[in-house]
Write an enzyme that holds these catalytic residues in place. Structure first.
Site, PDB file in Angstrom:
ATOM      1  N   GLU A  51      12.244  11.613   2.090  1.00  0.00           N
ATOM      2  CA  GLU A  51      11.197  12.635   1.989  1.00  0.00           C
ATOM      3  C   GLU A  51      11.752  14.025   1.689  1.00  0.00           C
ATOM      4  OE1 GLU A  51      12.526  13.027   6.258  1.00  0.00           O
ATOM      5  OE2 GLU A  51      12.405  11.415   4.779  1.00  0.00           O
ATOM      6  N   CYS A  68      15.556   7.364   9.482  1.00  0.00           N
ATOM      7  CA  CYS A  68      16.460   8.012  10.430  1.00  0.00           C
ATOM      8  C   CYS A  68      16.039   7.687  11.868  1.00  0.00           C
ATOM      9  CB  CYS A  68      16.544   9.507  10.150  1.00  0.00           C
ATOM     10  SG  CYS A  68      17.970  10.302  10.928  1.00  0.00           S
ATOM     11  N   HIS A 126      16.910  10.308   4.632  1.00  0.00           N
ATOM     12  CA  HIS A 126      15.622  11.008   4.549  1.00  0.00           C
ATOM     13  C   HIS A 126      15.139  11.056   3.095  1.00  0.00           C
ATOM     14  CE1 HIS A 126      15.524  12.690   8.664  1.00  0.00           C
ATOM     15  NE2 HIS A 126      16.837  12.643   8.565  1.00  0.00           N
TER      16      HIS A 126
END
Length: 195
Positions: free
Chosen positions: A174, A78, A172
């Site tokens: 994560e 991002c 994202h």
């Protein structure tokens, strides 16, 4: 293997957890001297202009540029992708870039926070689609000759790219329990001869 996670702003804790779940050491990087001894570096999401200013204030822009040029594997998600891009559309004039990838990105290309979405996407050579969370995400509008597209949306929008030792994605990884994109990055690190 020691993977640094740029920790000046943004979602760094989740990246550190992903690296640790995969059995490797994650090091928070807030100062230039903490870049020493890293096998790879993750640049997380957050607010790209704020991150770039904090990197400038902390004297980290030039050390990062040098490490990337020397072959340190780097993964930007991002805002991290925005920081790695050569060209950024819809950004402030005082924002800085690391100029590590021959790409053009557009900030906040998928809309505002309320336009966030989750989907599953192919990514590189991973055999099944990965979880992808998009939050005010950038998109890659142009890729240079040396850039490999590793992930796209069904409409062909480029959301994952690799250029040599540099990997970037608009989403994202994560924020899901699916650590395979991080595993992909760790394989890049291992290709440098690091275990």
């Amino acid at each position: 293997m020691i993977i640094g996670v740029l920790s000046v702003q943004g979602g760094f804790v989740e990246h550190m957890r992903s690296i640790e779940r995969l059995g490797h050491e994650a090091r928070a990087v807030r100062r230039a001297e903490q870049l020493e001894g890293l096998d790879g570096l993750i640049m997380p999401g957050g607010e790209s202009t704020t991150m770039s200013k904090l990197l400038e204030l902390g004297g980290m822009l030039e050390p990062l540029r040098e490490l990337i040029a020397d072959g340190l594997p780097v993964f930007g998600t991002c805002a991290g992708l925005i920081l790695l891009a050569d060209r950024v559309l819809d950004t402030r004039s005082d924002a800085h870039s690391l100029h590590a990838m021959d790409i053009t990105v557009r900030r906040n290309a998928f809309g505002r926070q309320v336009d966030s979405f989750e989907t599953q996407l192919p990514f590189g050579d991973i055999d099944t689609p990965v979880e992808a969370v998009f939050i005010r995400a950038p998109k890659v509008e142009e890729v240079g000759d040396g850039v490999e597209v590793v992930s796209t949306l069904p409409d062909g929008t480029v959301v994952g790219v690799r250029q040599g030792n540099v990997l970037g994605c608009s989403f994202h990884p994560e924020l899901s329990e699916d650590d395979r994109v991080h595993e992909y990055f760790l394989r890049m690190v291992k290709q440098r001869g690091v275990e």
